[in-house]
Enzyme design. Structure first.
Site, PDB file in Angstrom:
ATOM      1  CG  ASP A   1      -8.548 -25.794 -40.498  1.00  0.00           C
ATOM      2  OD1 ASP A   1      -8.495 -25.557 -39.282  1.00  0.00           O
ATOM      3  OD2 ASP A   1      -9.484 -25.428 -41.237  1.00  0.00           O
TER       4      ASP A   1
ATOM      5  CE1 TYR B   1     -11.637 -12.845 -32.286  1.00  0.00           C
ATOM      6  CE2 TYR B   1     -12.052 -11.097 -30.703  1.00  0.00           C
ATOM      7  CZ  TYR B   1     -11.187 -11.768 -31.542  1.00  0.00           C
ATOM      8  OH  TYR B   1      -9.876 -11.367 -31.632  1.00  0.00           O
TER       9      TYR B   1
ATOM     10  CG  PHE C   1      -2.355  -7.282 -39.815  1.00  0.00           C
ATOM     11  CD1 PHE C   1      -1.389  -6.482 -40.418  1.00  0.00           C
ATOM     12  CD2 PHE C   1      -2.996  -6.814 -38.671  1.00  0.00           C
ATOM     13  CE1 PHE C   1      -1.065  -5.239 -39.884  1.00  0.00           C
ATOM     14  CE2 PHE C   1      -2.685  -5.573 -38.138  1.00  0.00           C
ATOM     15  CZ  PHE C   1      -1.715  -4.785 -38.745  1.00  0.00           C
TER      16      PHE C   1
ATOM     17  NE  ARG D   1     -13.714  -1.435 -30.776  1.00  0.00           N
ATOM     18  CZ  ARG D   1     -14.983  -1.232 -30.424  1.00  0.00           C
ATOM     19  NH1 ARG D   1     -15.318  -0.223 -29.638  1.00  0.00           N
ATOM     20  NH2 ARG D   1     -15.933  -2.060 -30.847  1.00  0.00           N
TER      21      ARG D   1
ATOM     22  CB  ALA E   1      -4.205 -19.570 -36.364  1.00  0.00           C
TER      23      ALA E   1
ATOM     24  CB  THR F   1      -9.300 -18.779 -44.090  1.00  0.00           C
ATOM     25  OG1 THR F   1      -9.219 -20.179 -43.998  1.00  0.00           O
ATOM     26  CG2 THR F   1     -10.760 -18.366 -44.136  1.00  0.00           C
ATOM     27  CB  THR F   2      -8.145 -14.071 -43.344  1.00  0.00           C
ATOM     28  OG1 THR F   2      -7.597 -14.720 -42.187  1.00  0.00           O
ATOM     29  CG2 THR F   2      -9.655 -14.139 -43.306  1.00  0.00           C
ATOM     30  N   GLY F   3      -5.214 -15.341 -44.577  1.00  0.00           N
ATOM     31  CA  GLY F   3      -3.783 -15.064 -44.732  1.00  0.00           C
ATOM     32  C   GLY F   3      -3.424 -14.869 -46.202  1.00  0.00           C
TER      33      GLY F   3
ATOM     34  CB  VAL G   1     -12.883  -0.024 -38.106  1.00  0.00           C
ATOM     35  CG1 VAL G   1     -11.901   0.459 -37.038  1.00  0.00           C
ATOM     36  CG2 VAL G   1     -13.720   1.135 -38.618  1.00  0.00           C
TER      37      VAL G   1
END
Ligand code: UD1
Length: 310
Positions: free
Chosen positions: A58, A145, A19, A212, A79, A41-43, A188
């Site tokens: 990777d 994280y 994103f 947030r 990443a 993976t999420t891209g 979210v």
């Protein structure tokens, strides 16, 4: 968007199909040689501009890092395993992707003498003693994280202090905008928009009083461009708006902008969730010239229009 003086450079964007990385790539590709490292993976492939060089691999692989960083001037390190919840389920993978790979990248940057603009996070602060949160405030991350991001934020500063490497850490608050795709582990706003547009219940974790600081993608890009050229290296900056929005208020605003019949339902609070998070942005304003340009409401309307058009 203007490139803010970032021109004629060889630029590596890790997570460049993601994103934030995808938006950066599109902004920079006309005036720079852009290299993207992503394992999808999420891209998403649609985020990779045709003119960019893609290294599909990777970011934990050291040979890949050596290849990707060869002769680069500037690295945007986006990443990551971005989900707090995922990091709680699998702290080891979070550590490998978020910390170990970043350390290897900093080492490679040292060999190339490349500037590194690194994605840190508001998650490093944990439950703040007060909001808005200043950069010097206590850091007690609540999740693997957050701990990983705190570690790399410190490494970035140390690489400047010990080796003179030009590093800048950007502590993103909650980034959102077109291109952020909903999934089990995504932000979210993308989840709520998808639920609302599908006429499904909007799932607020807990009572929704948690807040947030939602920062629109254009302003995230702006901060990255400023970090790429600033003299304030070895520093970390909050990137947010200074405006607090509760998750309940977000859910209600999503109902409004999508004109949905979806109801708001409350589920259990999320483990490791931080209660309040609002950025103090005076340091970024003073030293980077950062200035948020898109309000929460305007950004949400633009993002909803994009989500509807998909
Ligand atoms: C997000 C980012 C993280 C970034 C951090 C900076 C994602 C996936 N994570 O974490 O990479 O470093 O901001 O602050 O983008 N919620 C609901 N219902 C849902 C999903 C979430 O109520 O269906 C709530 C969560 O409980 C939380 C809030 O929304 O209170 C925000 O959650 P999320 O978008 O996952 O972001 P962060 O955990 O803040």
């Amino acid at each position: 968007m203007q490139t803010g003086g970032v021109t004629n450079q060889t630029v590596l964007i890790t997570g460049g199909a993601g994103f934030i990385g995808g938006h950066l790539a599109r902004t920079l590709v006309d005036d720079n040689e852009v290299r993207i490292l992503d394992n999808f993976t999420t891209g998403r492939r649609a985020n990779v501009p045709a003119e960019a060089t893609l290294i599909e691999a990777d970011c934990r692989d050291e040979d890949t890092i050596a290849r990707a960083t060869q002769n680069v001037d500037l690295i945007f390190h986006e990443a990551a395993l971005v989900s707090v919840g995922r990091s709680i389920e699998d702290p080891q993978t979070s550590h490998e992707i978020n910390t170990d790979a970043t350390l290897a990248l900093l080492e490679a940057a040292r060999a190339e003498d490349a500037r590194v603009v690194l994605a840190s996070s508001a998650a490093i602060y944990g439950h703040p003693e007060r909001v808005p949160i200043a950069e010097s405030d206590p850091k007690e991350p609540m999740s693997p994280y957050g701990l990983d991001k705190l570690t790399i934020d410190h490494y970035a500063r140390q690489y400047h202090e010990l080796y003179g490497l030009e590093t800048v850490s950007l502590r993103y608050f909650n980034a959102f905008g077109p291109g952020q795709v909903a999934g089990d582990y995504s932000g979210v706003i993308s989840i709520f928009l998808e639920q609302a547009l599908a006429g499904e219940p909007i799932t607020v974790d807990g009572d929704g009083t948690q807040t947030r600081d939602f920062v629109y993608i254009d302003d995230i890009v702006q901060a990255n461009l400023q970090a790429a050229t600033t003299d304030a290296v070895g520093e970390a900056f909050n990137v947010g708006t200074g405006e607090a929005v509760s998750i309940r208020e977000l859910a209600e605003t999503v109902q409004e902008v999508t004109d949905t019949e979806s109801e708001i339902v409350h589920t259990n609070p999320r483990p490791g969730d931080i209660d309040h998070s609002t950025a103090a942005i005076a340091k970024a304003e003073d030293r980077l010239g950062f200035e948020p340009t898109v309000s929460f409401r305007e950004g949400l309307e633009r993002t909803a229009a994009w989500a509807r058009s998909r």
